[in-house]
Design an enzyme around this catalytic site. Sequence first.
Site, PDB file in Angstrom:
ATOM      1  N   HIS A  34      45.389  42.033  39.168  1.00  0.00           N
ATOM      2  CA  HIS A  34      44.201  41.384  38.593  1.00  0.00           C
ATOM      3  C   HIS A  34      43.441  40.702  39.732  1.00  0.00           C
ATOM      4  O   HIS A  34      43.864  39.640  40.208  1.00  0.00           O
ATOM      5  CB  HIS A  34      44.612  40.372  37.530  1.00  0.00           C
ATOM      6  CG  HIS A  34      43.443  39.640  36.958  1.00  0.00           C
ATOM      7  ND1 HIS A  34      42.580  40.235  36.085  1.00  0.00           N
ATOM      8  CD2 HIS A  34      42.971  38.392  37.173  1.00  0.00           C
ATOM      9  CE1 HIS A  34      41.634  39.368  35.762  1.00  0.00           C
ATOM     10  NE2 HIS A  34      41.842  38.243  36.417  1.00  0.00           N
ATOM     11  N   ASP A  72      40.257  38.846  40.790  1.00  0.00           N
ATOM     12  CA  ASP A  72      39.043  38.167  40.337  1.00  0.00           C
ATOM     13  C   ASP A  72      37.913  38.502  41.303  1.00  0.00           C
ATOM     14  O   ASP A  72      38.053  38.354  42.515  1.00  0.00           O
ATOM     15  CB  ASP A  72      39.300  36.659  40.259  1.00  0.00           C
ATOM     16  CG  ASP A  72      40.261  36.336  39.117  1.00  0.00           C
ATOM     17  OD1 ASP A  72      39.885  36.585  37.964  1.00  0.00           O
ATOM     18  OD2 ASP A  72      41.384  35.878  39.386  1.00  0.00           O
ATOM     19  N   ASP A 106      42.040  38.657  31.347  1.00  0.00           N
ATOM     20  CA  ASP A 106      41.924  37.249  31.726  1.00  0.00           C
ATOM     21  C   ASP A 106      40.670  36.572  31.200  1.00  0.00           C
ATOM     22  O   ASP A 106      40.384  35.435  31.555  1.00  0.00           O
ATOM     23  CB  ASP A 106      41.962  37.163  33.269  1.00  0.00           C
ATOM     24  CG  ASP A 106      42.150  35.729  33.758  1.00  0.00           C
ATOM     25  OD1 ASP A 106      42.789  34.938  33.036  1.00  0.00           O
ATOM     26  OD2 ASP A 106      41.644  35.410  34.842  1.00  0.00           O
ATOM     27  N   HIS A 153      34.270  36.752  35.034  1.00  0.00           N
ATOM     28  CA  HIS A 153      34.826  35.634  34.249  1.00  0.00           C
ATOM     29  C   HIS A 153      35.214  34.384  35.050  1.00  0.00           C
ATOM     30  O   HIS A 153      35.831  33.470  34.472  1.00  0.00           O
ATOM     31  CB  HIS A 153      35.990  36.117  33.375  1.00  0.00           C
ATOM     32  CG  HIS A 153      37.204  36.577  34.134  1.00  0.00           C
ATOM     33  ND1 HIS A 153      37.516  37.906  34.270  1.00  0.00           N
ATOM     34  CD2 HIS A 153      38.173  35.901  34.781  1.00  0.00           C
ATOM     35  CE1 HIS A 153      38.635  38.020  34.968  1.00  0.00           C
ATOM     36  NE2 HIS A 153      39.055  36.805  35.295  1.00  0.00           N
TER      37      HIS A 153
HETATM   38 ZN   LIG Z   1      40.825  36.419  36.300  1.00  0.00          ZN
END
Ligand SMILES: [Zn+2]
Length: 1007
Positions: A263, A265, A375, A579
């Site tokens: 994951h 970001d 997420d 996000h």
């Molecule tokens: Zn995230």
Amino acid sequence: MHDDRTLVEARLDRVLRERIRPAVHPMTAPLDVEIWSTQGEPVPVAEGLTAPTGPIAEGTPWGSPWGTSWFKVTGTVPAEWAGRTVEAVLDLGFSPRTPGFQCEGLVYRPDGTPVKGLHPRNSYVRVGSPVAGGEQVHWHIEAASNPDLTADGAPFQPTRLGERDTAGEAPQYVLGAMRLAVFDETVWNLVMDLEVLGELMAELPVDGARRWEILRAVGRALDAVDLQDVNGTARAARDELAGVLAAPAVPAAHRISAIGHAHIDSAWLWPLRETVRKVARTASNMTALLEAEPEFVFAMSQAQQFAWLKEHRPEVWARVRKAVAEGRFVPVGGMWVESDTNMPGSEAMARQFVHGKRFFLEEFGIESEEAWLPDTFGFAAGLPQIIKAAGARRLLTQKISWSRTNSFPHHTFLWEGIDGSRIFTHFPPVDSYNCEMLGRQIGHAARNFKEKGVATRSLAPTGYGDGGGGTTREMVAKAARLRSLEGSAVVEWEPPAEFFAKAEAEYPNPSVWVGELYLELHRATLTSQAQTKRGNRRSESLLREAELWAATAAVRTGSPYPYEELDRIWKTVLLHQFHDILPGSSIAWVHREARETYARLAGELEGLITTAQQALAGEGSAELVFNGAPHTRAGVPAGGAAPAAGAVGAVPPVPREGGGYVLDNGLLRVEIDDRGLVVSAYDHTVGREAVAPGSAANLLQLHPDFPNQWDAWDVDAFYRNTGRDLVDVASLGVDGTAVRIERVFGESTVTQLLSVPDGVPRLDIDTEVDWHERERFLKLAFPLDVKADRYASETQFGHAFRPTHQNTSWEWAKFEACNHRFVHVDEPGWGVAIVNDATYGHDVTRTVRTADAGTTTTVRASLLRAPRYPDPETDQGVHRFRHALVPGAIGDAVREGYRANLPERRVTGAGRPVAPLVTVDQDAVVVSAVKLADDRSGDLVVRLYEAHGGRAFAAVSVAGAFAVDRAVPTDLLERPLADADPVATEESTVHLQLRPFQLVTLRFPRV
Ligand SMILES: [Zn+2]
């Protein structure tokens, strides 16, 4: 038998840690290491490879915050290692505390081809197996000294490390061991055996035979290990474990589809430019692991991250493309980024899928059927319809397990949105999108799975994200042992689409959850970093106008349509809906760049709009008014232009008896008292007062706001316990046709202009705040004389209802929620909307007067916060907000919401009116986009939706623009729907019936 269980368990722990794991690398040889550090931003790979390096020894500090250093690593494999497996172990100065969030490296060969990433728990580079001895090794490492902003031991402390200019120059890391090493595969496998069995054992019941069977085998294995010669005895120890490892899983075992994952970001505790490199490191790692591990499958989401590889790291991109073609590197999610889903507007949410899916289709020929948002901080009720309209049908998220109040009742279910669309949804019960294949995680997933008895499968995204480098070889080794192991869930590597297909097949009638998937945490992400919110909303509105006017100019005047510019700008806006960007939870660097980017985009979009409108207006000096909103306004048709009939004015304020002012346009009479508060808003047309008796609207309220953790993300419920009304007025007077109010509080000032326009029942409130508070929350309150059990908040392609009361813990937990352009509360036939141009957070509460049981509803818009982590200067400075109080029905809220975000534009030209390309004869059916088709065919694409929540019959016409005999219903990607035939038109007009909140995309061929 005597109970020696804890003795054996403690023995396993110590012998593994102190003797067996160190024996994985029994022999080492030093490497020569040199370093060159850039002065500033990263340099191209070719420059880094040839940079003038100087020697650096183990134990030497290196790496200023956000710096890049190029290490040159050389050495010779000792001749006596011939026949052994050899790798380098390269410790840049990693802390074992976290798998990422610190320094990282990407290893290159001298020719610039990438080898793999270096991460705290993944720091090896294979030299050969077996080696001949005498090989020369020569690598370069592009190492990023990204500071650790997670602040070990004291998280969420204000730090200046999040912005290059304030981060200082102090070295962040100390170079660790950089060595060649013999890799003893037998010992490494013994470690894997013992870890898997030890972790499984801890999950099993103490009174069960299987636990003791494993314990005894572990004891025998430890007896077999000669602690003076671990490498010579590891095989014998493994033999003692073979029996317990061969015992197959029981038939009812939970089945876990593991998928390699990282994951990443797209920006967060690092700037966007660093994510480009994080993705390159992780993708290099994962393509290397795929080559080494034939069973392994890896999934990566976010088309933007693939696009970064394509643009910035072509060698890594080539490796990824190859692995994608082999079906082992799986693009998932079909979105441009893993965006927030609460705040993006209707079109933006749609375009996340359009651009994501199109990229995967064009680059890989892959159509993603699942939205992948592990997420994201909650899921708006408009999303199911959008996912379906994009040609997808499934959703994966894990985040709802972070809710702090209520435990969500399902892991696999159908999620139903505001229009009735349902999508198959899975929450991995492992409760992590960074699964490490630990026994406790596998055991938790099996126990936690709420569909036990009706379904057997769950998914486990496995690997370290955010600079941890993805899945490790150790996770793969553990999964192999868990493929069928008595006492454990069954684990198998599997692409998400295969998991979903099996999960759907075994569970054909899942439970249904209706409405938003509200995350009972991170509620302040609707407010933090107000300028980022404003930039997003403004960009969305400008994109609507740019497409509308450019399409109109293209059809009417033959002007070129700016396909390239719109595509690029859309993708930039979509990226910033990631996000941690739009929610305001990134470092100062990210939000400073976001402000700069939004300003640049606004300039570009204004340019596109001006060019198109001037082409439409022609030459001359007559003034035309362009209306970009979806409703007729002051006689100007929606999507058209008409000669200006003079400026729309506002009524002049007159003094109010007892102090203050009155604004009365014959439709709405507003009384502002001597404190600058709105004590009355009387709707003449229905004879109703909007402000609750004895209350005042336009009331600013200031609360302390110091959450227990996650400062930029969270506002905790106790913030409401204290606070104060900002009723002291520094000045009150008249400014043109507005009442001007100034207040001073703390270190801050606020100036408001209140006005009532001619001919419209609406109170406009412009607020400017020069904000210098710390850890406070500013609200703008409207106590309304409306009894409402529920209220409506605009969301994508419609609105969602929430209760105004707190009967249950689910309702109590929604104490801060998201709206788009309006919140509306009503009694049958009449209500009040609070519309806005840039705020998303709000709360709605009810109050009952004890004297007469009269019930009123208070709507509060969330204006500003001032959290100090991760950006210690969050929201400091000047902010502007526009709100309006609008009495009326839901349709008035919809119309005024658009109006507040799409001001009229005045352009001088020939003075000829511009007829709209598209007209709709029904106010409830709202056009959300008018554009030319992305395939550049010149076809006109119109997206519209039913906005009032009822059934609507509408005539949609392009008769004023061109003649057409049919309209083609399409998906969001403008592809004809398989289950809908073209709609015949009469005189270029289509007659539609829409379900409540239904969205429809129509394509009008222009040939
Ligand atoms: Zn995230």
